[in-house]
Enzyme design. Sequence first.
Site, PDB file in Angstrom:
ATOM      1  CD  GLU A 243      11.927  -8.531 -17.750  1.00  0.00           C
ATOM      2  OE1 GLU A 243      11.437  -7.388 -17.648  1.00  0.00           O
ATOM      3  OE2 GLU A 243      11.881  -9.379 -16.836  1.00  0.00           O
TER       4      GLU A 243
ATOM      5  CB  CYS B 235      -0.910  -0.002   1.221  1.00  0.00           C
ATOM      6  SG  CYS B 235      -1.864  -1.519   1.392  1.00  0.00           S
TER       7      CYS B 235
ATOM      8  CD  GLU C 203       5.457  -7.723 -15.125  1.00  0.00           C
ATOM      9  OE1 GLU C 203       5.833  -7.698 -13.944  1.00  0.00           O
ATOM     10  OE2 GLU C 203       6.073  -7.137 -16.043  1.00  0.00           O
TER      11      GLU C 203
ATOM     12  NE  ARG D 193       4.361   1.479  -1.695  1.00  0.00           N
ATOM     13  CZ  ARG D 193       5.405   1.256  -0.914  1.00  0.00           C
ATOM     14  NH1 ARG D 193       6.528   1.909  -1.123  1.00  0.00           N
ATOM     15  NH2 ARG D 193       5.331   0.393   0.077  1.00  0.00           N
TER      16      ARG D 193
ATOM     17  CE  LYS E 250       8.351   0.079 -10.385  1.00  0.00           C
ATOM     18  NZ  LYS E 250       8.610  -0.436 -11.740  1.00  0.00           N
TER      19      LYS E 250
ATOM     20  CG  ASN F 241       2.696  -1.402   3.182  1.00  0.00           C
ATOM     21  OD1 ASN F 241       2.026  -2.331   2.760  1.00  0.00           O
ATOM     22  ND2 ASN F 241       3.904  -1.131   2.729  1.00  0.00           N
ATOM     23  N   GLY F 242       1.260  -3.588   5.531  1.00  0.00           N
ATOM     24  CA  GLY F 242       1.753  -4.786   6.184  1.00  0.00           C
ATOM     25  C   GLY F 242       0.624  -5.764   6.416  1.00  0.00           C
TER      26      GLY F 242
ATOM     27  CD1 TRP G 280      -2.220  -4.600  -5.136  1.00  0.00           C
ATOM     28  CD2 TRP G 280      -1.644  -5.892  -3.403  1.00  0.00           C
ATOM     29  NE1 TRP G 280      -1.970  -5.866  -5.621  1.00  0.00           N
ATOM     30  CE2 TRP G 280      -1.609  -6.675  -4.578  1.00  0.00           C
ATOM     31  CE3 TRP G 280      -1.323  -6.497  -2.188  1.00  0.00           C
ATOM     32  CZ2 TRP G 280      -1.272  -8.019  -4.572  1.00  0.00           C
ATOM     33  CZ3 TRP G 280      -0.978  -7.851  -2.177  1.00  0.00           C
ATOM     34  CH2 TRP G 280      -0.950  -8.589  -3.365  1.00  0.00           C
TER      35      TRP G 280
ATOM     36  CG  HIS H 169      13.865 -31.888 -24.496  1.00  0.00           C
ATOM     37  ND1 HIS H 169      14.180 -33.214 -24.738  1.00  0.00           N
ATOM     38  CD2 HIS H 169      14.966 -31.179 -24.839  1.00  0.00           C
ATOM     39  CE1 HIS H 169      15.421 -33.302 -25.180  1.00  0.00           C
ATOM     40  NE2 HIS H 169      15.923 -32.086 -25.262  1.00  0.00           N
TER      41      HIS H 169
ATOM     42  CE  LYS I   5       8.987  -5.554 -17.847  1.00  0.00           C
ATOM     43  NZ  LYS I   5       8.948  -6.577 -16.807  1.00  0.00           N
TER      44      LYS I   5
END
Length: 613
Positions: A486, A2, A493, A27, A608, A100-101, A74, A509, A490
């Site tokens: 990566e 948050c 996401e 955030r 983030k 936050n936590g 969040w 394989h 992307k």
Amino acid sequence: MCGIVGYVGGRPAASILFEGLRRLEYRGYDSAGLALVDGGVLQIRRAVGKLDRLGAVLEEGLPRGTIGIGHTRWATHGRPEERNAHPHTDCHSDIVIVHNGIVENYVDLRRALIAEGHPFASDTDTEVIVHLLEKLRARGNDLGRALFEAISLLRGNHAILALDRRSPGEIVAARVGNAGGLTVGRAEGETLVASDLPAILEHTRAMEFLDDGELALVRADAVEYRDARGGVILKKPTMVPWDPVGAARGGFRHFMLKEIHDQPRSLADTIGGRISLEPAGVFLADLGIEEDRLRAITRIVLIGCGTAWHACLCAKFAIEHLARIPCEVDYADEFRYRDPLIDEHTLVVAITQSGETVDVLVSMSEAKRRGAPVVALVNVVGSQASRIADGAVYLHAGPEIGVASTKAFTSMLAGIYLLALHLARARGTIAPRDFSDTLEALFRIPAQVGGLLAASGPYEELAELFHRKSDFLFLGRGISYVIALEGALKLKEISYIHAEGYPAGEMKHGPIALIDEEMPVVAIAPRDHVYDKISSNLEQARARGGKVIAIAEEGDEAIGTIADHVIRVPATLPILSPILTAIPCQLLAYHVAVRRGCDVDQPRNLAKSVTVE
């Protein structure tokens, strides 16, 4: 994860808090709220959804007052509903907090508080904290002492701001464990506190940072820091060299696109001042580990999460190639749970953009407890990671607002190459000519990225062709396999398309069973020692109907006979190629996501900086 912001001073607080939250929206985006003291009364405004919803609420009546706290959430406990939005108050609307936590033992605490007569208005774990404060304040404690005592009853990591309407000139801030940062910004006649620097950079660059177990009594003209025993702590301000204009979108449609185009500058800032071409040298002033100790290192363990974990994989290739030290790569969120075998001869390198990712922080602490030297590759000066570590390689990439990392990732890679070259020179594993050639190639990288970004490229055309596909396969060999991972991340996401990154040699394989006319295959194919191998893999993919998109070097005409589409990047040394090949992956993901109508800067379910487990 948050976002938290607080203000006390002489100006109207509501607009300052709201703009601070806007800079922290990356955030948290499930809900947001403000609390101010107006005429001795708490005024609270909350709204579900993104910050514009709270803005609409504030337009109906902006609370007055020159002290307040704000939060963008969040969700962890309780659905995104207004009653679960922060700030939360006690039974009598005297005390208000943002948090936050995660309160790991909140169920037991909640049951005990309900039994004592405290009604709960939300489903959150956070609300137990404010009721504990109410209970402890009733025993005669001031707000600071009450918060310390409340924290002693909580399990988990926490960053908290608390405000009591009966003490309208003071905000109390506390940090416990690794729940994310709390930064205090000092300006003339006013003080701000926030969970991340962009929220308050507009007002000051003089910052003081709360460490684990510390509390701050924040007033307009003074800040007093205390430890858990009530002892006074003296802190020296850090001048943060970020311009708040750098956090603005600068005319680009999205922060992510701006940050992609920031990369020539961010890479130059990471490299600049750290290398000399004549005589050839690398200078890492903040590394904090003497060369004698580096020569005694027998093994390196690299830890990170998400995109930073991919940077760790690149570091393994680079360090083993240049410095000839065995490297292992660990997910930070697994490292501390597997009883890792490390000692004073193991160098632990933690890679983190924010320096506040909880899994990285606790893993760093565990490594130090076992006697290992720890280095952080980190973007944020003064972050918790930089304070835990024995030394740091600061990225100097500037604020990165888009949730999907772009410029921070390539700056991580640049920092990795600097560290690898420094280790190679210290340990005598690289010939002088190779050292000079690699430095010169690294020095040219920012300009090469600038040229790559100046070219229009086929990204919009590719997005039009492939944005309706449900699956992508990204392939690479050697160090380019990391960019396949990566690139797939992307795309996942920000466009919500399922994508997988694979070593191209592994395709036969298993993944080759997925390839048909509906499967785009993105190949990272610089002309390196495994170029012929990946060319063969692409022939196999094309023979099964796959639509091949190759990211290849300028001048490579042969790849055009295999691939359906080619994106060109400048040539460089193979070990440095990931910086250049990452850029097309970023742009492809961006344009596909835009074509699908996705929220590029704030993709669903992501934040983030992950500051909770």
